[in-house]
Design a protein around this motif. Structure first.
Motif, PDB file in Angstrom:
ATOM      1  N   THR A  56       0.846  -1.193   0.000  1.00 22.71           N
ATOM      2  CA  THR A  56       0.000   0.000   0.000  1.00 22.71           C
ATOM      3  C   THR A  56       0.880   1.242   0.000  1.00 22.71           C
ATOM      4  OG1 THR A  56      -1.719  -1.183   1.213  1.00 22.71           O
ATOM      5  CG2 THR A  56      -1.830   1.218   1.239  1.00 22.71           C
ATOM      6  N   TYR A  57       0.555   2.177  -0.898  1.00 25.60           N
ATOM      7  CA  TYR A  57       1.270   3.450  -0.988  1.00 25.60           C
ATOM      8  C   TYR A  57       0.329   4.539  -0.480  1.00 25.60           C
ATOM      9  CZ  TYR A  57       4.804   6.661  -2.838  1.00 25.60           C
ATOM     10  OH  TYR A  57       5.807   7.590  -2.965  1.00 25.60           O
ATOM     11  N   PHE A  58       0.753   5.216   0.561  1.00 25.90           N
ATOM     12  CA  PHE A  58      -0.002   6.334   1.131  1.00 25.90           C
ATOM     13  C   PHE A  58       0.627   7.623   0.616  1.00 25.90           C
ATOM     14  CE2 PHE A  58      -0.168   2.758   4.023  1.00 25.90           C
ATOM     15  CZ  PHE A  58      -1.515   2.665   4.320  1.00 25.90           C
ATOM     16  N   TYR A  59      -0.024   8.262  -0.361  1.00 27.72           N
ATOM     17  CA  TYR A  59       0.521   9.487  -0.958  1.00 27.72           C
ATOM     18  C   TYR A  59       0.377  10.656   0.004  1.00 27.72           C
ATOM     19  CZ  TYR A  59       0.604   6.963  -5.374  1.00 27.72           C
ATOM     20  OH  TYR A  59       0.867   6.046  -6.359  1.00 27.72           O
ATOM     21  N   SER A  61      -0.469  13.474  -0.748  1.00 25.06           N
ATOM     22  CA  SER A  61      -1.652  14.232  -1.163  1.00 25.06           C
ATOM     23  C   SER A  61      -2.931  13.736  -0.504  1.00 25.06           C
ATOM     24  CB  SER A  61      -1.809  14.137  -2.683  1.00 25.06           C
ATOM     25  OG  SER A  61      -2.120  12.794  -3.048  1.00 25.06           O
ATOM     26  N   GLY A  62      -2.893  12.500   0.062  1.00 26.50           N
ATOM     27  CA  GLY A  62      -4.078  11.912   0.662  1.00 26.50           C
ATOM     28  C   GLY A  62      -4.633  10.751  -0.138  1.00 26.50           C
ATOM     29  N   SER A  63      -4.153  10.545  -1.366  1.00 28.46           N
ATOM     30  CA  SER A  63      -4.571   9.404  -2.176  1.00 28.46           C
ATOM     31  C   SER A  63      -3.918   8.132  -1.647  1.00 28.46           C
ATOM     32  CB  SER A  63      -4.163   9.621  -3.644  1.00 28.46           C
ATOM     33  OG  SER A  63      -4.777  10.781  -4.161  1.00 28.46           O
ATOM     34  N   ILE A  64      -4.539   6.977  -1.933  1.00 26.17           N
ATOM     35  CA  ILE A  64      -4.009   5.692  -1.471  1.00 26.17           C
ATOM     36  C   ILE A  64      -4.144   4.661  -2.585  1.00 26.17           C
ATOM     37  CG2 ILE A  64      -4.278   3.793   0.180  1.00 26.17           C
ATOM     38  CD1 ILE A  64      -5.542   5.820   2.112  1.00 26.17           C
ATOM     39  N   TYR A  65      -3.070   3.906  -2.823  1.00 28.51           N
ATOM     40  CA  TYR A  65      -3.121   2.749  -3.718  1.00 28.51           C
ATOM     41  C   TYR A  65      -2.796   1.514  -2.903  1.00 28.51           C
ATOM     42  CZ  TYR A  65      -1.844  -0.874  -6.992  1.00 28.51           C
ATOM     43  OH  TYR A  65      -1.772  -2.077  -7.662  1.00 28.51           O
ATOM     44  N   SER A  66      -3.628   0.483  -3.053  1.00 25.69           N
ATOM     45  CA  SER A  66      -3.383  -0.780  -2.367  1.00 25.69           C
ATOM     46  C   SER A  66      -3.547  -1.909  -3.370  1.00 25.69           C
ATOM     47  CB  SER A  66      -4.385  -0.948  -1.222  1.00 25.69           C
ATOM     48  OG  SER A  66      -4.068  -2.092  -0.476  1.00 25.69           O
ATOM     49  N   GLY A  67      -2.493  -2.713  -3.529  1.00 32.27           N
ATOM     50  CA  GLY A  67      -2.572  -3.808  -4.489  1.00 32.27           C
ATOM     51  C   GLY A  67      -1.213  -4.367  -4.838  1.00 32.27           C
ATOM     52  N   LYS A  68      -1.119  -4.902  -6.044  1.00 28.26           N
ATOM     53  CA  LYS A  68       0.092  -5.561  -6.536  1.00 28.26           C
ATOM     54  C   LYS A  68       1.076  -4.550  -7.119  1.00 28.26           C
ATOM     55  CE  LYS A  68      -1.208  -9.966  -6.216  1.00 28.26           C
ATOM     56  NZ  LYS A  68      -0.504 -11.034  -5.610  1.00 28.26           N
ATOM     57  N   TRP A  69       2.364  -4.885  -6.941  1.00 24.42           N
ATOM     58  CA  TRP A  69       3.463  -4.082  -7.455  1.00 24.42           C
ATOM     59  C   TRP A  69       4.453  -4.990  -8.177  1.00 24.42           C
ATOM     60  CZ3 TRP A  69       3.838   1.236  -6.628  1.00 24.42           C
ATOM     61  CH2 TRP A  69       2.927   1.779  -5.727  1.00 24.42           C
ATOM     62  N   LYS A  70       5.121  -4.466  -9.171  1.00 31.15           N
ATOM     63  CA  LYS A  70       6.202  -5.174  -9.851  1.00 31.15           C
ATOM     64  C   LYS A  70       7.252  -4.152 -10.269  1.00 31.15           C
ATOM     65  CE  LYS A  70       7.943  -8.891 -11.703  1.00 31.15           C
ATOM     66  NZ  LYS A  70       8.536  -9.869 -10.825  1.00 31.15           N
ATOM     67  N   ASN A  71       8.465  -4.328  -9.770  1.00 29.60           N
ATOM     68  CA  ASN A  71       9.578  -3.460 -10.156  1.00 29.60           C
ATOM     69  C   ASN A  71       9.267  -1.974  -9.924  1.00 29.60           C
ATOM     70  OD1 ASN A  71      12.218  -3.254 -11.038  1.00 29.60           O
ATOM     71  ND2 ASN A  71      11.619  -2.981 -13.169  1.00 29.60           N
ATOM     72  N   ASN A  72       8.693  -1.665  -8.765  1.00 30.20           N
ATOM     73  CA  ASN A  72       8.346  -0.292  -8.359  1.00 30.20           C
ATOM     74  C   ASN A  72       7.128   0.296  -9.063  1.00 30.20           C
ATOM     75  OD1 ASN A  72       9.912   0.370  -6.176  1.00 30.20           O
ATOM     76  ND2 ASN A  72      11.373   1.597  -7.318  1.00 30.20           N
TER      77      ASN A  72
END
Length: 173
Positions: A56-59, A61-72
């Motif tokens: 999970t990436y907590f930006y 700015s307040g946005s959030i991405y949660s899921g799969k990552w590959k090579n950044n």
């Protein structure tokens, strides 16, 4: 001359996102950890020092991405909640919407369909805030081929125009 060189080095450091990255806890090289990044904080799996696997990436700015990552990069299934209220849920490739996904705008519009490199591409249904629905094919974020637009309250399945005057066939070049 030395002053110009020192300023150039300082600017390179300040504008290099990797320079700001700092492991806050765990194993940010090959394992699970929490890392301060250029635009926020990432909490999840790492491989060779890069975001890889679930996380999970907590930006800032307040946005959030949660899921799969590959090579950044966001790659695989994930959910992005934008601070403005927009939401994308679906597949990603190299940081872009790619494959099947649903984008919900904060104002109520919804697109459910295929994506390619961050743009609507392939078959999809676009629900507008006024109740109209576009059903058809998109290429490079634009509608193409024969498409059907349904008025509010009309049947979401294609029906011959003679049986329902509320269906409009629209041809896009």
């Amino acid at each position: 001359m030395k002053t110009h060189y020192a300023i150039a080095i300082l600017l390179l450091y300040l504008f290099n996102p990797a320079a700001w990255a700092q492991c806050l806890s765990g194993n940010c090289q090959n394992g699970y950890g929490e890392k301060l990044c250029a635009y926020g904080t990432y909490k999840g799996n790492f491989s060779n020092g890069k975001r890889d696997g679930e996380g999970t990436y907590f930006y800032d700015s307040g946005s959030i991405y949660s899921g799969k990552w590959k090579n950044n990069h966001k790659s695989g299934y994930g959910i992005f909640n934008n601070r403005n209220g927009d939401r994308y849920e679906g597949n990603w490739l190299n940081g872009d919407y790619h494959g099947q996904g649903i984008y919900r705008w904060a104002d109520g519009k919804v697109y459910d369909g295929s994506w390619k490199a961050g743009k609507r591409d392939g078959y999809g249904i676009y629900q507008m805030t006024n109740g109209y629905r576009y059903v058809g094919t998109f290429r490079n974020d634009l509608p193409v081929r024969e498409s059907v637009v349904y008025e509010p309250g009309s049947n979401p399945l294609p029906v011959p125009p003679s049986s329902s005057p509320r269906i409009h066939v629209i041809l896009f070049a």
